[in-house]
Design a protein around this motif. Structure first.
Motif, PDB file in Angstrom:
ATOM      1  N   ARG A  57     -59.973  32.467  -5.262  1.00  0.00           N
ATOM      2  CA  ARG A  57     -60.892  33.282  -6.062  1.00  0.00           C
ATOM      3  C   ARG A  57     -61.848  34.077  -5.177  1.00  0.00           C
ATOM      4  N   GLU A  58     -62.197  33.527  -4.028  1.00  0.00           N
ATOM      5  CA  GLU A  58     -63.079  34.234  -3.100  1.00  0.00           C
ATOM      6  C   GLU A  58     -62.398  35.475  -2.547  1.00  0.00           C
ATOM      7  N   ARG A  59     -61.098  35.411  -2.349  1.00  0.00           N
ATOM      8  CA  ARG A  59     -60.363  36.581  -1.862  1.00  0.00           C
ATOM      9  C   ARG A  59     -60.473  37.732  -2.859  1.00  0.00           C
ATOM     10  N   VAL A  60     -60.294  37.400  -4.124  1.00  0.00           N
ATOM     11  CA  VAL A  60     -60.416  38.412  -5.177  1.00  0.00           C
ATOM     12  C   VAL A  60     -61.846  38.929  -5.243  1.00  0.00           C
ATOM     13  N   ALA A  61     -62.817  38.019  -5.152  1.00  0.00           N
ATOM     14  CA  ALA A  61     -64.232  38.416  -5.227  1.00  0.00           C
ATOM     15  C   ALA A  61     -64.594  39.374  -4.097  1.00  0.00           C
ATOM     16  N   ARG A  62     -64.047  39.148  -2.906  1.00  0.00           N
ATOM     17  CA  ARG A  62     -64.344  40.029  -1.773  1.00  0.00           C
ATOM     18  C   ARG A  62     -63.791  41.435  -2.021  1.00  0.00           C
ATOM     19  N   ALA A  63     -62.600  41.509  -2.583  1.00  0.00           N
ATOM     20  CA  ALA A  63     -62.012  42.819  -2.887  1.00  0.00           C
ATOM     21  C   ALA A  63     -62.817  43.533  -3.965  1.00  0.00           C
ATOM     22  N   GLN A  64     -63.278  42.776  -4.967  1.00  0.00           N
ATOM     23  CA  GLN A  64     -64.079  43.380  -6.036  1.00  0.00           C
ATOM     24  C   GLN A  64     -65.422  43.862  -5.504  1.00  0.00           C
ATOM     25  N   ALA A  65     -66.039  43.069  -4.647  1.00  0.00           N
ATOM     26  CA  ALA A  65     -67.336  43.462  -4.088  1.00  0.00           C
ATOM     27  C   ALA A  65     -67.222  44.734  -3.265  1.00  0.00           C
ATOM     28  N   ALA A  95     -62.367  47.735  -3.979  1.00  0.00           N
ATOM     29  CA  ALA A  95     -61.044  48.125  -3.492  1.00  0.00           C
ATOM     30  C   ALA A  95     -60.263  48.853  -4.583  1.00  0.00           C
ATOM     31  N   ASP A  96     -59.402  49.759  -4.159  1.00  0.00           N
ATOM     32  CA  ASP A  96     -58.554  50.492  -5.086  1.00  0.00           C
ATOM     33  C   ASP A  96     -57.241  49.767  -5.349  1.00  0.00           C
ATOM     34  N   PHE A  97     -56.978  48.743  -4.535  1.00  0.00           N
ATOM     35  CA  PHE A  97     -55.630  48.195  -4.517  1.00  0.00           C
ATOM     36  C   PHE A  97     -55.665  46.868  -3.774  1.00  0.00           C
ATOM     37  N   PHE A  98     -54.969  45.837  -4.289  1.00  0.00           N
ATOM     38  CA  PHE A  98     -54.973  44.503  -3.675  1.00  0.00           C
ATOM     39  C   PHE A  98     -53.518  44.095  -3.416  1.00  0.00           C
ATOM     40  N   LEU A  99     -53.222  43.791  -2.161  1.00  0.00           N
ATOM     41  CA  LEU A  99     -51.856  43.429  -1.789  1.00  0.00           C
ATOM     42  C   LEU A  99     -51.878  42.107  -1.033  1.00  0.00           C
ATOM     43  N   SER A 100     -51.274  41.081  -1.630  1.00  0.00           N
ATOM     44  CA  SER A 100     -51.250  39.748  -1.035  1.00  0.00           C
ATOM     45  C   SER A 100     -49.877  39.500  -0.404  1.00  0.00           C
ATOM     46  N   GLY A 135     -48.750  33.619 -12.719  1.00  0.00           N
ATOM     47  CA  GLY A 135     -50.194  33.541 -12.904  1.00  0.00           C
ATOM     48  C   GLY A 135     -50.949  33.269 -11.631  1.00  0.00           C
ATOM     49  N   PHE A 136     -50.531  33.869 -10.519  1.00  0.00           N
ATOM     50  CA  PHE A 136     -51.227  33.655  -9.246  1.00  0.00           C
ATOM     51  C   PHE A 136     -52.702  34.051  -9.362  1.00  0.00           C
ATOM     52  N   ALA A 137     -53.574  33.206  -8.819  1.00  0.00           N
ATOM     53  CA  ALA A 137     -55.012  33.462  -8.918  1.00  0.00           C
ATOM     54  C   ALA A 137     -55.414  34.775  -8.262  1.00  0.00           C
ATOM     55  N   VAL A 138     -54.737  35.161  -7.178  1.00  0.00           N
ATOM     56  CA  VAL A 138     -55.139  36.383  -6.463  1.00  0.00           C
ATOM     57  C   VAL A 138     -54.744  37.657  -7.218  1.00  0.00           C
ATOM     58  N   LEU A 139     -54.062  37.511  -8.341  1.00  0.00           N
ATOM     59  CA  LEU A 139     -53.650  38.685  -9.113  1.00  0.00           C
ATOM     60  C   LEU A 139     -54.530  38.907 -10.340  1.00  0.00           C
ATOM     61  N   THR A 140     -55.594  38.133 -10.480  1.00  0.00           N
ATOM     62  CA  THR A 140     -56.311  38.106 -11.749  1.00  0.00           C
ATOM     63  C   THR A 140     -57.525  39.026 -11.843  1.00  0.00           C
ATOM     64  N   LEU A 147     -59.335  52.513  -0.594  1.00  0.00           N
ATOM     65  CA  LEU A 147     -59.625  51.249   0.070  1.00  0.00           C
ATOM     66  C   LEU A 147     -58.563  50.225  -0.327  1.00  0.00           C
ATOM     67  N   ILE A 148     -57.792  49.781   0.650  1.00  0.00           N
ATOM     68  CA  ILE A 148     -56.719  48.820   0.421  1.00  0.00           C
ATOM     69  C   ILE A 148     -57.202  47.436   0.869  1.00  0.00           C
ATOM     70  N   ALA A 149     -57.134  46.468  -0.040  1.00  0.00           N
ATOM     71  CA  ALA A 149     -57.466  45.084   0.303  1.00  0.00           C
ATOM     72  C   ALA A 149     -56.168  44.360   0.645  1.00  0.00           C
ATOM     73  N   LEU A 150     -56.022  43.988   1.908  1.00  0.00           N
ATOM     74  CA  LEU A 150     -54.856  43.231   2.350  1.00  0.00           C
ATOM     75  C   LEU A 150     -55.219  41.751   2.394  1.00  0.00           C
ATOM     76  N   ASP A 151     -54.382  40.946   1.782  1.00  0.00           N
ATOM     77  CA  ASP A 151     -54.657  39.521   1.657  1.00  0.00           C
ATOM     78  C   ASP A 151     -53.550  38.708   2.333  1.00  0.00           C
ATOM     79  N   PRO A 152     -53.706  38.380   3.635  1.00  0.00           N
ATOM     80  CA  PRO A 152     -52.723  37.507   4.282  1.00  0.00           C
ATOM     81  C   PRO A 152     -52.887  36.087   3.737  1.00  0.00           C
TER      82      PRO A 152
END
Length: 281
Positions: free
Chosen positions: A110-118, A121-126, A223-228, A52-57
């Motif tokens: 932070r919501e973007r990260v939370a959605r991927a965690q919920a 996802a195996d992988f997060f790419l912003s 320290g981008f928030a979407v990488l945390t 599952l790939i989380a794509l973050d535009p």
């Protein structure tokens, strides 16, 4: 000489057949019976589970992001490239893809990260397209979480007021002591950061081979928030600079958008093809 009758020949042949059959049966009886492999001995093949790939535009809605010299908005460019990448990943049959925002909508970092965690996802790419005060600066770069930011995030997530509903490595932090919670977060992030770095290096190499222009020191840390996220490998890709006229033009050209998506898909393929274990059960 006694004449040979047909019935005598048939009787003899019948006798030989009986003898041969009896010998074969005796031999089979004397031979130890071979054990048929039991079903319990065979190792079951685990079912194939697409990653599952989380794509973050980046940006969206009221937040347009960077603006190009010709008025190009970052949020639109990265949305288009994310859509192309999603299509290429899905077409391979190896991946499932989720987007952290739907269309031109605003979603907090932070919501973007939370959605991927919920979604586990195996992988997060912003995906982003930056601007720079110097319009001559151009090229792509890849960011992963810095050590300092990782330490700050681990401390914050382990703090009592922030960890009530937090789950790291399958364990709920709310039921752990401060020291145990901090250690769990730090250990999980260490592995995640290392995976993220390998991913970033893969993207840089794939971009280079594909002819995508890169900044000097292409892999950077911040320290981008979407990488945390403590348990999802993540990278933030700056696809180019909208403040540079050449980069801005390229980022709006369909063929270049497809080429960027193709290079990113090849990076994902290379990352998972290199034996990176699935982090989610």
């Amino acid at each position: 000489m006694r004449p040979v009758h047909r019935r005598d020949v048939l009787a003899a042949l019948s006798g030989l057949s009986s003898l041969a059959m009896g010998a074969a049966l005796n031999a089979a009886a004397a031979e130890p019976a071979k054990k048929s492999p039991g079903k319990s001995l065979a190792k079951p093949t685990p079912p194939f589970r697409p990653k599952l790939i989380a794509l973050d535009p980046g940006h969206g809605g009221r937040d347009p992001g960077a603006l190009g010299v010709r008025g190009t908005q970052e949020k639109g460019v990265v949305w288009t490239i994310a859509g192309e990448l999603r299509q290429q990943l899905m077409a391979s049959g190896r991946y499932r893809v989720m987007l952290t925002r739907a269309g031109d909508s605003y979603v907090a970092l932070r919501e973007r990260v939370a959605r991927a965690q919920a979604a586990k996802a195996d992988f997060f790419l912003s995906l982003h397209a930056d601007s720079h005060a110097d319009s001559d600066v151009r090229g792509a770069s890849v960011y992963t979480l810095s050590e300092e930011a990782s330490d700050r995030e681990a401390a914050a997530l382990a703090a009592r007021e922030n960890r009530a509903d937090a789950v790291v490595s399958g364990m709920r932090l709310g039921s752990q002591s401060d020291d145990v919670a901090r250690t769990l977060v730090a250990m999980s992030q260490r592995g995640t950061v290392n995976d993220s770095r390998r991913l970033a290096e893969t993207i840089v190499q794939t971009f280079g081979k594909g002819g995508v222009r890169l900044l000097p020191r292409s892999h950077r840390q911040a320290g981008f928030a979407v990488l945390t996220s403590p348990d999802i490998p993540a990278a933030l890709v700056e696809l180019g600079y909208l403040s540079n006229p050449q980069d801005e033009k390229l980022l709006t050209v369909r063929q270049h958008q497809i080429a960027l998506a193709r290079a990113l898909r090849a990076s994902v393929d290379a990352h998972f093809g290199a034996g990176i274990a699935t982090r989610k059960a």
